[in-house]
Design a protein around this motif. Structure first.
Motif, mmCIF file in Angstrom:
data_model
loop_
_atom_site.group_PDB
_atom_site.id
_atom_site.type_symbol
_atom_site.label_atom_id
_atom_site.label_comp_id
_atom_site.label_asym_id
_atom_site.label_seq_id
_atom_site.Cartn_x
_atom_site.Cartn_y
_atom_site.Cartn_z
ATOM 1 N N GLU A 95 0.857 -1.179 0.000
ATOM 2 C CA GLU A 95 0.000 0.000 0.000
ATOM 3 C C GLU A 95 0.897 1.233 0.000
ATOM 4 O O GLU A 95 1.835 1.324 0.792
ATOM 5 C CB GLU A 95 -0.898 0.006 1.231
ATOM 6 C CG GLU A 95 -1.788 1.229 1.292
ATOM 7 C CD GLU A 95 -2.660 1.266 2.535
ATOM 8 O OE1 GLU A 95 -3.773 1.778 2.433
ATOM 9 O OE2 GLU A 95 -2.210 0.786 3.603
ATOM 10 N N PHE A 96 0.602 2.162 -0.893
ATOM 11 C CA PHE A 96 1.299 3.446 -0.928
ATOM 12 C C PHE A 96 0.282 4.530 -0.594
ATOM 13 O O PHE A 96 -0.808 4.559 -1.159
ATOM 14 C CB PHE A 96 1.905 3.731 -2.305
ATOM 15 C CG PHE A 96 2.428 5.132 -2.434
ATOM 16 C CD1 PHE A 96 3.642 5.491 -1.856
ATOM 17 C CD2 PHE A 96 1.701 6.105 -3.099
ATOM 18 C CE1 PHE A 96 4.120 6.801 -1.954
ATOM 19 C CE2 PHE A 96 2.171 7.412 -3.200
ATOM 20 C CZ PHE A 96 3.380 7.753 -2.627
ATOM 21 N N LYS A 97 0.660 5.408 0.325
ATOM 22 C CA LYS A 97 -0.183 6.548 0.690
ATOM 23 C C LYS A 97 0.612 7.829 0.486
ATOM 24 O O LYS A 97 1.799 7.878 0.795
ATOM 25 C CB LYS A 97 -0.608 6.472 2.148
ATOM 26 C CG LYS A 97 -1.501 5.318 2.496
ATOM 27 C CD LYS A 97 -1.831 5.365 3.987
ATOM 28 C CE LYS A 97 -2.631 4.187 4.431
ATOM 29 N NZ LYS A 97 -2.933 4.232 5.875
ATOM 30 N N LEU A 98 -0.077 8.850 0.015
ATOM 31 C CA LEU A 98 0.496 10.180 -0.115
ATOM 32 C C LEU A 98 -0.390 11.136 0.657
ATOM 33 O O LEU A 98 -1.622 11.068 0.551
ATOM 34 C CB LEU A 98 0.536 10.599 -1.587
ATOM 35 C CG LEU A 98 0.934 12.050 -1.833
ATOM 36 C CD1 LEU A 98 1.904 12.145 -2.984
ATOM 37 C CD2 LEU A 98 -0.275 12.926 -2.083
ATOM 38 N N VAL A 99 0.221 12.009 1.449
ATOM 39 C CA VAL A 99 -0.502 13.073 2.139
ATOM 40 C C VAL A 99 0.199 14.382 1.795
ATOM 41 O O VAL A 99 1.402 14.535 2.034
ATOM 42 C CB VAL A 99 -0.532 12.868 3.675
ATOM 43 C CG1 VAL A 99 -1.288 14.012 4.343
ATOM 44 C CG2 VAL A 99 -1.140 11.516 4.031
ATOM 45 N N HIS A 100 -0.557 15.298 1.192
ATOM 46 C CA HIS A 100 -0.039 16.615 0.801
ATOM 47 C C HIS A 100 -0.788 17.641 1.649
ATOM 48 O O HIS A 100 -1.969 17.900 1.435
ATOM 49 C CB HIS A 100 -0.298 16.835 -0.689
ATOM 50 C CG HIS A 100 0.279 18.095 -1.235
ATOM 51 N ND1 HIS A 100 0.398 18.309 -2.582
ATOM 52 C CD2 HIS A 100 0.764 19.210 -0.643
ATOM 53 C CE1 HIS A 100 0.920 19.505 -2.800
ATOM 54 N NE2 HIS A 100 1.149 20.073 -1.626
#
Length: 138
Positions: A95-100
């Motif tokens: 699982e890859f998560k990005l938070v900007h």
């Protein structure tokens, strides 16, 4: 007024070590996002090559080396934004998560655009990058 963080998530059929390399090295990040001078060292100042928007300064704020099944790379991007790239291993799937984060309707970017205008563009762009470009590099 603060805007919600942009959050993207994708499941990638690839070993977590391969996805980790894609988010924790300059070459890896360049392969799916933008050219850069990243080094996985807390405090390292680097540049993201933003094309028509010019080079944007960044600074590594956190590296959680890939241990067990979790890894995280965080950095400040430009004067207001913060990015977090997170990987979590689930057997053969990563699982890859990005938070900007750092969005505020009262602020403008280094290139003079209001955050509120750039927010939707970035939200759509991150969706393409996270859901299409990153997985295609595996």
């Amino acid at each position: 007024m603060k805007l919600q963080n942009i959050r993207k998530r994708v499941l990638i059929i690839a070993p977590v070590e391969k996805v980790w390399k894609a988010i924790s090295t300059a070459e890896g990040i360049a392969s799916w996002w933008k050219p850069n001078t990243f080094k996985p060292v807390i405090g390292h100042e680097f540049t993201i090559r933003g094309g028509e928007f010019g080079d944007l300064p960044c600074k590594v704020t956190k590296i959680s080396s890939l241990k067990n099944r979790f890894g995280q790379v965080c950095f400040d991007w430009g004067k207001d934004w913060h990015l977090a790239f997170i990987v979590i291993r689930f057997n053969a799937v990563t699982e890859f998560k990005l938070v900007h984060s750092g969005w505020d309707t009262e602020k403008v970017t280094e290139f003079g655009q209001p955050h509120s205008l750039v927010y939707e563009l970035m939200n759509n762009n991150w969706e393409k990058v996270v859901e299409q470009k990153l997985p295609s590099m595996m």
